[in-house]
Design a protein around this motif. Structure first.
Motif, PDB file in Angstrom:
ATOM      1  N   GLN A  25     -57.742 -87.963  86.647  1.00  0.00           N
ATOM      2  CA  GLN A  25     -56.788 -87.293  85.560  1.00  0.00           C
ATOM      3  C   GLN A  25     -55.056 -86.757  86.393  1.00  0.00           C
ATOM      4  O   GLN A  25     -54.157 -85.807  84.967  1.00  0.00           O
ATOM      5  CB  GLN A  25     -56.804 -85.610  85.420  1.00  0.00           C
ATOM      6  N   GLU A  26     -54.917 -87.528  87.238  1.00  0.00           N
ATOM      7  CA  GLU A  26     -53.466 -87.009  87.725  1.00  0.00           C
ATOM      8  C   GLU A  26     -52.176 -87.330  86.669  1.00  0.00           C
ATOM      9  O   GLU A  26     -52.090 -88.421  86.143  1.00  0.00           O
ATOM     10  CB  GLU A  26     -53.221 -88.057  88.602  1.00  0.00           C
ATOM     11  N   LYS A  27     -51.570 -86.615  86.449  1.00  0.00           N
ATOM     12  CA  LYS A  27     -50.068 -86.394  85.583  1.00  0.00           C
ATOM     13  C   LYS A  27     -48.321 -86.289  86.341  1.00  0.00           C
ATOM     14  O   LYS A  27     -48.803 -84.875  86.625  1.00  0.00           O
ATOM     15  CB  LYS A  27     -50.643 -85.659  84.221  1.00  0.00           C
ATOM     16  N   SER A  28     -47.932 -87.001  85.785  1.00  0.00           N
ATOM     17  CA  SER A  28     -46.716 -86.293  86.793  1.00  0.00           C
ATOM     18  C   SER A  28     -45.528 -86.200  85.476  1.00  0.00           C
ATOM     19  O   SER A  28     -45.214 -87.088  84.688  1.00  0.00           O
ATOM     20  CB  SER A  28     -46.229 -86.878  88.062  1.00  0.00           C
ATOM     21  N   ILE A  29     -44.867 -85.349  85.989  1.00  0.00           N
ATOM     22  CA  ILE A  29     -43.509 -84.734  85.161  1.00  0.00           C
ATOM     23  C   ILE A  29     -41.820 -84.359  85.528  1.00  0.00           C
ATOM     24  O   ILE A  29     -42.176 -83.173  86.908  1.00  0.00           O
ATOM     25  CB  ILE A  29     -43.103 -83.648  83.606  1.00  0.00           C
ATOM     26  N   THR A  30     -40.625 -84.919  85.375  1.00  0.00           N
ATOM     27  CA  THR A  30     -39.792 -85.031  86.602  1.00  0.00           C
ATOM     28  C   THR A  30     -38.478 -83.959  85.299  1.00  0.00           C
ATOM     29  O   THR A  30     -38.598 -84.450  84.191  1.00  0.00           O
ATOM     30  CB  THR A  30     -38.951 -85.955  87.176  1.00  0.00           C
ATOM     31  N   PHE A  31     -37.867 -83.144  86.022  1.00  0.00           N
ATOM     32  CA  PHE A  31     -37.085 -82.442  85.132  1.00  0.00           C
ATOM     33  C   PHE A  31     -36.097 -81.969  85.698  1.00  0.00           C
ATOM     34  O   PHE A  31     -35.620 -82.392  87.174  1.00  0.00           O
ATOM     35  CB  PHE A  31     -37.617 -80.439  84.988  1.00  0.00           C
ATOM     36  N   LYS A  32     -34.955 -81.972  85.455  1.00  0.00           N
ATOM     37  CA  LYS A  32     -34.218 -82.435  85.988  1.00  0.00           C
ATOM     38  C   LYS A  32     -33.072 -80.804  86.567  1.00  0.00           C
ATOM     39  O   LYS A  32     -33.803 -79.873  86.259  1.00  0.00           O
ATOM     40  CB  LYS A  32     -32.735 -82.897  84.965  1.00  0.00           C
ATOM     41  N   ARG A  33     -32.347 -80.895  87.169  1.00  0.00           N
ATOM     42  CA  ARG A  33     -31.740 -79.743  87.850  1.00  0.00           C
ATOM     43  C   ARG A  33     -31.079 -78.861  86.622  1.00  0.00           C
ATOM     44  O   ARG A  33     -31.212 -77.638  87.497  1.00  0.00           O
ATOM     45  CB  ARG A  33     -30.191 -79.894  88.628  1.00  0.00           C
ATOM     46  N   LYS A  34     -30.152 -78.849  85.673  1.00  0.00           N
ATOM     47  CA  LYS A  34     -30.393 -77.655  84.460  1.00  0.00           C
ATOM     48  C   LYS A  34     -32.072 -77.672  83.900  1.00  0.00           C
ATOM     49  O   LYS A  34     -31.222 -76.324  83.674  1.00  0.00           O
ATOM     50  CB  LYS A  34     -29.072 -78.412  83.567  1.00  0.00           C
ATOM     51  N   GLU A  35     -32.812 -77.869  84.304  1.00  0.00           N
ATOM     52  CA  GLU A  35     -33.704 -77.606  83.657  1.00  0.00           C
ATOM     53  C   GLU A  35     -34.875 -76.439  84.501  1.00  0.00           C
ATOM     54  O   GLU A  35     -35.180 -75.861  83.781  1.00  0.00           O
ATOM     55  CB  GLU A  35     -34.448 -78.923  83.441  1.00  0.00           C
ATOM     56  N   VAL A  36     -34.427 -76.636  85.671  1.00  0.00           N
ATOM     57  CA  VAL A  36     -35.509 -75.964  86.859  1.00  0.00           C
ATOM     58  C   VAL A  36     -35.003 -75.026  87.494  1.00  0.00           C
ATOM     59  O   VAL A  36     -35.346 -74.124  88.002  1.00  0.00           O
ATOM     60  CB  VAL A  36     -36.282 -76.553  87.813  1.00  0.00           C
ATOM     61  N   LEU A  37     -33.946 -75.171  87.865  1.00  0.00           N
ATOM     62  CA  LEU A  37     -33.149 -74.356  89.423  1.00  0.00           C
ATOM     63  C   LEU A  37     -32.663 -73.078  88.483  1.00  0.00           C
ATOM     64  O   LEU A  37     -31.488 -73.461  88.069  1.00  0.00           O
ATOM     65  CB  LEU A  37     -32.106 -75.805  89.862  1.00  0.00           C
ATOM     66  N   ARG A  38     -32.559 -72.254  89.289  1.00  0.00           N
ATOM     67  CA  ARG A  38     -32.236 -71.325  88.926  1.00  0.00           C
ATOM     68  C   ARG A  38     -31.653 -70.427  90.225  1.00  0.00           C
ATOM     69  O   ARG A  38     -31.941 -70.028  91.866  1.00  0.00           O
ATOM     70  CB  ARG A  38     -33.778 -69.691  88.720  1.00  0.00           C
ATOM     71  N   THR A  39     -30.415 -69.329  90.121  1.00  0.00           N
ATOM     72  CA  THR A  39     -29.510 -69.572  91.129  1.00  0.00           C
ATOM     73  C   THR A  39     -29.075 -67.581  91.175  1.00  0.00           C
ATOM     74  O   THR A  39     -29.079 -67.650  90.076  1.00  0.00           O
ATOM     75  CB  THR A  39     -28.826 -70.654  91.917  1.00  0.00           C
ATOM     76  N   GLY A  40     -28.226 -68.184  92.380  1.00  0.00           N
ATOM     77  CA  GLY A  40     -27.649 -66.241  92.009  1.00  0.00           C
ATOM     78  C   GLY A  40     -28.479 -65.024  92.230  1.00  0.00           C
ATOM     79  O   GLY A  40     -28.072 -64.346  91.749  1.00  0.00           O
ATOM     80  N   PHE A  41     -29.460 -64.822  93.489  1.00  0.00           N
ATOM     81  CA  PHE A  41     -29.873 -64.506  93.462  1.00  0.00           C
ATOM     82  C   PHE A  41     -30.036 -64.134  95.246  1.00  0.00           C
ATOM     83  O   PHE A  41     -30.010 -64.487  96.326  1.00  0.00           O
ATOM     84  CB  PHE A  41     -31.775 -64.443  93.975  1.00  0.00           C
ATOM     85  N   VAL A  42     -29.898 -62.929  95.252  1.00  0.00           N
ATOM     86  CA  VAL A  42     -29.992 -62.746  96.840  1.00  0.00           C
ATOM     87  C   VAL A  42     -31.407 -61.495  97.544  1.00  0.00           C
ATOM     88  O   VAL A  42     -31.525 -60.297  96.646  1.00  0.00           O
ATOM     89  CB  VAL A  42     -28.507 -61.245  97.286  1.00  0.00           C
TER      90      VAL A  42
END
Length: 220
Positions: free
Chosen positions: A129-146
């Protein structure tokens, strides 16, 4: 009150009253307003062992799979995959690096963000049942946290909503891809403080379960 709005109300209200009165006098039924559709119930929030609410932190309205306290999805519902964030020194001042390493940005967290290319999500790795999907930086990366305790900066990969899986046990594996080596500015040991260029495992075969919707048999 704005004068134009006052005049509009003065005209509209008597007209409405006259319409209702006419309907009452003639015995006509005044139709009741249509009922608003029922709001979809909110999903339980993912709260980590230290009390962090990841739904609140990342602004996610779907069920989250990731920490040990959040390993259950529901049949027919989309879900979001989170993984441990990447921490760096809070700024260029005081950052230390392994010998020979030169960051591409002054602040370590900006160096990481600039080199992050994508995240790949693999469901049920090594099975039929293996499946994979790739998302680019703008779709997944959250930043600005401290981090409030350590003061360290961090970024996190948070997937878009993923499709529901069949009822039963599953695994989720996450890979990161960087376009160049990155070091966190917190130490001089490459094995501990740096990430390699290319694609590498970030979270390996995290187990979770998809359960039937309440009141519905598993096979339906």
């Amino acid at each position: 009150m704005n004068r134009a709005r006052t005049l509009a109300v003065a005209v509209v209200v008597p007209c409405l009253l006259a319409t209702v009165a006419a309907g009452t006098a003639t015995g006509a039924d005044v139709p009741a307003p249509a009922a608003a559709p029922a709001a979809r119930p909110s999903v339980p929030h993912c709260v980590t062992m230290d009390g962090s609410d990841l739904n609140e932190l990342y602004g996610v309205k779907y069920r989250i799979i990731g920490p040990s306290t959040c390993r259950t999805a529901v049949q027919g519902e989309k879900w979001v995959r989170t993984v441990s964030p990447w921490f760096t020194a809070p700024g260029a001042a005081g950052a230390v690096y392994p010998e020979g390493y030169r960051p591409s940005r002054p602040d370590p967290i900006d160096d990481f963000n600039s080199k992050f290319v994508s995240a790949t999500y693999i469901q049920d790795r090594g099975t039929a049942q293996e499946k994979s999907i790739t998302f680019k930086r703008k779709e997944v990366l959250r930043t600005g946290f401290v981090d409030p305790t350590s003061g360290l900066s961090y970024s996190a990969a948070v997937s878009p909503p993923l499709k529901s899986l069949a009822v039963g046990l599953h695994t989720s594996t996450v890979l990161f891809t960087l376009k160049a080596e990155h070091c966190d500015g917190l130490g001089t040991v490459r094995e501990e403080n740096c990430l390699p260029a290319g694609t590498f495992l970030w979270a390996v075969d995290t187990p979770f379960e998809v359960v039937p919707r309440p009141g519905q048999p598993a096979g339906s």
